[in-house]
Design an enzyme around this catalytic site. Structure first.
Site, short mmCIF file in Angstrom:
data_model
loop_
_atom_site.label_atom_id
_atom_site.label_comp_id
_atom_site.label_asym_id
_atom_site.label_seq_id
_atom_site.Cartn_x
_atom_site.Cartn_y
_atom_site.Cartn_z
N ASP A 59 41.37 20.72 33.99
CA ASP A 59 40.94 21.48 35.37
C ASP A 59 39.22 21.14 35.77
O ASP A 59 38.86 21.82 36.89
CB ASP A 59 41.08 22.83 35.31
CG ASP A 59 42.54 23.28 35.54
OD1 ASP A 59 43.07 22.77 36.57
OD2 ASP A 59 43.17 23.84 34.50
N HIS A 159 42.64 33.37 43.17
CA HIS A 159 41.06 33.69 43.54
C HIS A 159 40.95 34.32 44.83
O HIS A 159 41.64 34.01 45.76
CB HIS A 159 40.16 32.46 43.42
CG HIS A 159 40.07 31.62 42.26
ND1 HIS A 159 40.24 30.38 42.08
CD2 HIS A 159 39.75 32.33 41.04
CE1 HIS A 159 40.02 30.21 40.56
NE2 HIS A 159 39.69 31.25 40.05
N CYS A 246 36.89 24.46 45.78
CA CYS A 246 36.99 24.59 44.37
C CYS A 246 36.27 23.32 43.78
O CYS A 246 35.57 22.97 42.62
CB CYS A 246 37.87 24.99 43.71
SG CYS A 246 39.41 23.85 44.30
C1 CIR Z 1 43.05 26.78 37.55
O1 CIR Z 1 44.21 27.29 37.41
O2 CIR Z 1 42.17 27.07 36.94
C2 CIR Z 1 43.23 25.31 38.35
N1 CIR Z 1 44.22 24.79 38.16
C3 CIR Z 1 42.79 25.64 39.64
C4 CIR Z 1 41.41 26.07 40.02
C5 CIR Z 1 41.04 26.20 41.23
N2 CIR Z 1 39.76 26.69 41.76
C6 CIR Z 1 39.44 27.48 42.74
O3 CIR Z 1 39.99 27.23 43.50
N3 CIR Z 1 38.00 27.81 42.87
#
Ligand code: CIR
Length: 261
Positions: A59, A159, A246
């Protein structure tokens, strides 16, 4: 503006997933989409720092979750997912020339995706990734700099910024199914189109707003409000439960300027 980014991990298909099912991710296509995303940030005036991919961290393209930058300092978070705990080490190295670093410590957990900064107000989602200790530590770390932390309940999403993000000074874009309007009563609220439930995540960069190109109805709402939108295809990153905020840490290189995302 600086935008810290990191190339898509070759292990992206092993990503964490919480609220969506696992589909087949085309990692090469994700990388191509990520390059276009970086190009969009550059076109909006950001100096884009592109870090090498981390094969050991599926990630790690989602850099937003491991650090948050305000004008005076940067806070290294402690991500809620165990698999993501060490992603911040490289980001700390990159941030350290720009800001003094502060750290969230165990047992607290905090994901940057849960932090919505609007000026000196920080709205922080109480999520499966960010616990009350994390929110309390953030408040303690940033109180000396005049930031106020507002814990916000969220539901049915990963989130806080899955549910609400900053569209312009004084305006937020919101998915009302996932967060209450009340904490954001001081702002104008644009709701996502009901047919586009994941559309609430937009990224302010320079004079523009970056959003995923699969939400044309919500985009029309933003444009009707006079906002300039740059749409990017992030379909493969969305399969990893990612969105546009993200994939970068955007901040002003010159401390003291007002920046928010
Ligand atoms: C997770 O579950 O941590 C990652 N697959 C996705 C993170 C996405 N982050 C974000 O929207 N800030």
């Amino acid at each position: 503006m600086i935008a810290i980014t990191r190339e898509v991990s070759p292990a992206l298909a092993d990503c964490e997933l919480s609220f969506i099912g696992r589909g087949v991710i085309d990692v090469a296509r994700a990388a191509t989409q990520h390059h276009a995303y970086c190009a969009a940030l550059a076109a909006l005036g950001c100096r884009v720092i592109r870090l090498d991919a981390e094969p050991g961290f599926p990630d790690s393209v989602f850099v937003e979750d491991v650090a948050m930058v305000v004008d005076e300092v940067a806070v290294m978070t402690r991500p809620g997912a165990l698999s993501r705990r060490a992603e911040g080490l490289r980001i700390a190295e990159v941030l350290s020339p720009f800001r003094p670093l502060l750290h969230i410590e165990a047992p607290a957990t905090l994901d940057g995706g849960d932090i919505l900064r609007i000026g000196r107000d920080l709205y922080v989602g109480r999520s499966e990734r960010s616990n009350d200790a994390g929110i309390a530590q953030l408040a303690t770390l940033l109180a000396p700099y005049g930031y106020t932390i507002h814990p916000v309940a969220i539901r049915d999403c990963l989130h806080l910024k899955s549910a609400v993000s900053l569209a312009s000074d004084g305006t937020v874009l919101m998915q009302p199914a996932w967060v209450d309007r009340a904490p954001f009563a001081a702002y104008d609220i644009i709701e996502v189109d009901p047919a586009e439930q994941h559309a609430a995540n937009v990224l302010r960069a320079g004079q523009g707003l970056v959003m995923a190109d699969c939400f044309p109805r919500t985009r029309a709402r933003l444009e009707a409000a006079g906002l300039s939108v740059v749409a990017v295809d992030v379909s493969e990153l969305q399969k990893a439960e990612g969105a546009v905020t993200c994939c970068s840490i955007v901040f002003d290189a010159a401390p003291g300027a007002v920046a928010a995302h």
